[in-house]
Motif scaffolding. Structure first.
Motif, mmCIF file in Angstrom:
data_model
loop_
_atom_site.group_PDB
_atom_site.id
_atom_site.type_symbol
_atom_site.label_atom_id
_atom_site.label_comp_id
_atom_site.label_asym_id
_atom_site.label_seq_id
_atom_site.Cartn_x
_atom_site.Cartn_y
_atom_site.Cartn_z
ATOM 1 N N HIS A 1 1.238 -0.909 -0.314
ATOM 2 C CA HIS A 1 0.503 -0.509 -0.184
ATOM 3 C C HIS A 1 0.844 1.120 0.373
ATOM 4 C CE1 HIS A 1 -3.905 -2.382 1.024
ATOM 5 N NE2 HIS A 1 -2.985 -2.508 1.965
ATOM 6 N N THR A 2 0.421 2.489 -0.415
ATOM 7 C CA THR A 2 0.644 3.291 -0.892
ATOM 8 C C THR A 2 -0.193 4.419 0.405
ATOM 9 O OG1 THR A 2 -0.158 4.089 -2.829
ATOM 10 C CG2 THR A 2 1.917 3.530 -3.203
ATOM 11 N N ILE A 3 0.242 5.673 1.112
ATOM 12 C CA ILE A 3 -0.609 6.487 1.615
ATOM 13 C C ILE A 3 -0.644 8.119 1.088
ATOM 14 C CG2 ILE A 3 0.792 6.416 3.922
ATOM 15 C CD1 ILE A 3 -2.352 6.033 4.917
ATOM 16 N N ASP A 4 -0.273 8.446 -0.022
ATOM 17 C CA ASP A 4 0.457 9.858 -0.397
ATOM 18 C C ASP A 4 -0.830 9.714 -1.144
ATOM 19 O OD1 ASP A 4 3.083 9.081 0.702
ATOM 20 O OD2 ASP A 4 2.907 7.724 -1.476
ATOM 21 N N GLU A 5 -1.541 11.362 -0.481
ATOM 22 C CA GLU A 5 -2.506 12.307 -1.857
ATOM 23 C C GLU A 5 -2.047 11.998 -3.053
ATOM 24 O OE1 GLU A 5 -5.432 15.541 -1.300
ATOM 25 O OE2 GLU A 5 -3.219 16.068 -0.553
ATOM 26 N N GLY A 6 -3.566 11.382 -4.282
ATOM 27 C CA GLY A 6 -3.139 11.058 -5.111
ATOM 28 C C GLY A 6 -1.884 9.619 -5.511
ATOM 29 N N GLY A 7 -1.508 9.055 -4.716
ATOM 30 C CA GLY A 7 -0.386 7.906 -5.078
ATOM 31 C C GLY A 7 -1.113 7.462 -5.507
ATOM 32 N N ASN B 1 -4.412 2.124 -2.478
ATOM 33 C CA ASN B 1 -3.076 3.784 -2.131
ATOM 34 C C ASN B 1 -4.552 3.900 0.008
ATOM 35 O OD1 ASN B 1 -3.478 6.406 -0.853
ATOM 36 N ND2 ASN B 1 -2.251 7.229 -2.226
ATOM 37 N N LEU B 2 -3.562 4.281 0.191
ATOM 38 C CA LEU B 2 -4.867 4.390 1.866
ATOM 39 C C LEU B 2 -5.009 5.799 2.509
ATOM 40 C CD1 LEU B 2 -3.752 0.997 3.583
ATOM 41 C CD2 LEU B 2 -5.758 1.378 2.348
ATOM 42 N N TYR B 3 -4.494 6.904 1.851
ATOM 43 C CA TYR B 3 -4.799 8.194 1.741
ATOM 44 C C TYR B 3 -5.790 7.877 2.005
ATOM 45 C CZ TYR B 3 -4.540 13.281 2.117
ATOM 46 O OH TYR B 3 -4.478 13.998 2.966
ATOM 47 N N GLY B 4 -6.658 9.173 2.795
ATOM 48 C CA GLY B 4 -7.769 9.325 2.698
ATOM 49 C C GLY B 4 -8.686 7.645 3.488
ATOM 50 N N VAL B 5 -8.622 7.047 3.148
ATOM 51 C CA VAL B 5 -8.799 5.767 4.356
ATOM 52 C C VAL B 5 -10.298 5.573 5.332
ATOM 53 C CG1 VAL B 5 -7.614 4.307 5.046
ATOM 54 C CG2 VAL B 5 -8.968 3.064 3.640
ATOM 55 N N TYR B 6 -9.668 6.663 6.123
ATOM 56 C CA TYR B 6 -10.522 6.817 7.413
ATOM 57 C C TYR B 6 -11.762 7.159 7.533
ATOM 58 C CZ TYR B 6 -11.364 6.597 12.834
ATOM 59 O OH TYR B 6 -12.051 6.399 13.821
ATOM 60 N N GLY B 7 -13.062 6.399 7.511
ATOM 61 C CA GLY B 7 -14.381 7.161 6.984
ATOM 62 C C GLY B 7 -14.715 6.609 5.516
ATOM 63 N N ARG B 8 -14.279 6.062 4.386
ATOM 64 C CA ARG B 8 -14.588 6.300 3.073
ATOM 65 C C ARG B 8 -15.140 4.338 3.562
ATOM 66 N NH1 ARG B 8 -9.699 5.999 -0.538
ATOM 67 N NH2 ARG B 8 -9.341 4.613 0.630
ATOM 68 N N LYS C 1 -6.026 7.594 10.118
ATOM 69 C CA LYS C 1 -7.309 8.206 9.854
ATOM 70 C C LYS C 1 -6.336 10.113 10.070
ATOM 71 C CE LYS C 1 -10.391 10.212 13.512
ATOM 72 N NZ LYS C 1 -11.178 10.385 15.005
ATOM 73 N N SER C 2 -4.962 10.101 10.524
ATOM 74 C CA SER C 2 -4.848 11.568 11.127
ATOM 75 C C SER C 2 -3.682 11.464 8.596
ATOM 76 C CB SER C 2 -3.399 11.684 11.302
ATOM 77 O OG SER C 2 -2.222 10.758 10.670
ATOM 78 N N GLN C 3 -4.490 10.552 7.550
ATOM 79 C CA GLN C 3 -3.430 10.630 6.629
ATOM 80 C C GLN C 3 -4.636 11.206 6.079
ATOM 81 O OE1 GLN C 3 -0.344 11.278 5.526
ATOM 82 N NE2 GLN C 3 -0.254 11.381 8.202
ATOM 83 N N GLY C 4 -6.077 12.266 5.642
ATOM 84 C CA GLY C 4 -7.134 12.230 4.932
ATOM 85 C C GLY C 4 -8.260 12.016 5.400
#
Length: 128
Positions: free
Chosen positions: A41-47, A54-61, A123-126
């Motif tokens: 997995h990546t966790i960069d916005e737009g990665g 990619n797990l950027y923004g996964v929390y709450g999705r 959670k801190s990543q978008g």
């Protein structure tokens, strides 16, 4: 009820009944724990996606809803019907294939503090 919906419903019920009390998470420590996840997995916005999304923004999705990975999700994840949050992530991270029928994620986090820390980091990543 289709078989896939049955498994998604059963997985959600399992999440709600087996989720341990979540310890307080530390996002900085979770960033270190996430290094175990970087092979897939990546966790960069737009990665870009790797083996996993990619797990950027996964929390709450909504589970299985990353459009850039849609064609590669298991049917169980597509049908899960829940969002990733403090109630759903602990059981999934501890044993993804038990929670989601057909999940392709094989990696498991066993330590409750590591789980809490990586959730705080996600959670801190978008996260929402």
């Amino acid at each position: 009820m289709s078989v896939n919906n049955y498994f998604a419903t059963a997985g959600l019920l399992l999440l709600m009944t087996t989720t341990p009390a979540l310890a307080e998470g530390d996002a900085a420590a979770g960033e270190q724990v996430f290094n175990k996840c970087r092979a897939c997995h990546t966790i960069d916005e737009g990665g870009a996606a790797r083996v996993g999304p990619n797990l950027y923004g996964v929390y709450g999705r909504q589970a299985g809803s990353n459009e850039d990975f849609a064609a590669r999700y298991s049917q169980g994840l597509k049908d899960a019907g829940f969002s990733w949050n403090a109630e759903t992530l602990p059981s999934y991270l501890a044993n993804p294939r038990e929670v989601i029928q057909g999940s392709r994620m094989a990696f498991q986090l066993r330590d409750e503090q590591e789980i809490a820390d990586v959730i705080a980091y996600l959670k801190s990543q978008g996260g929402q």
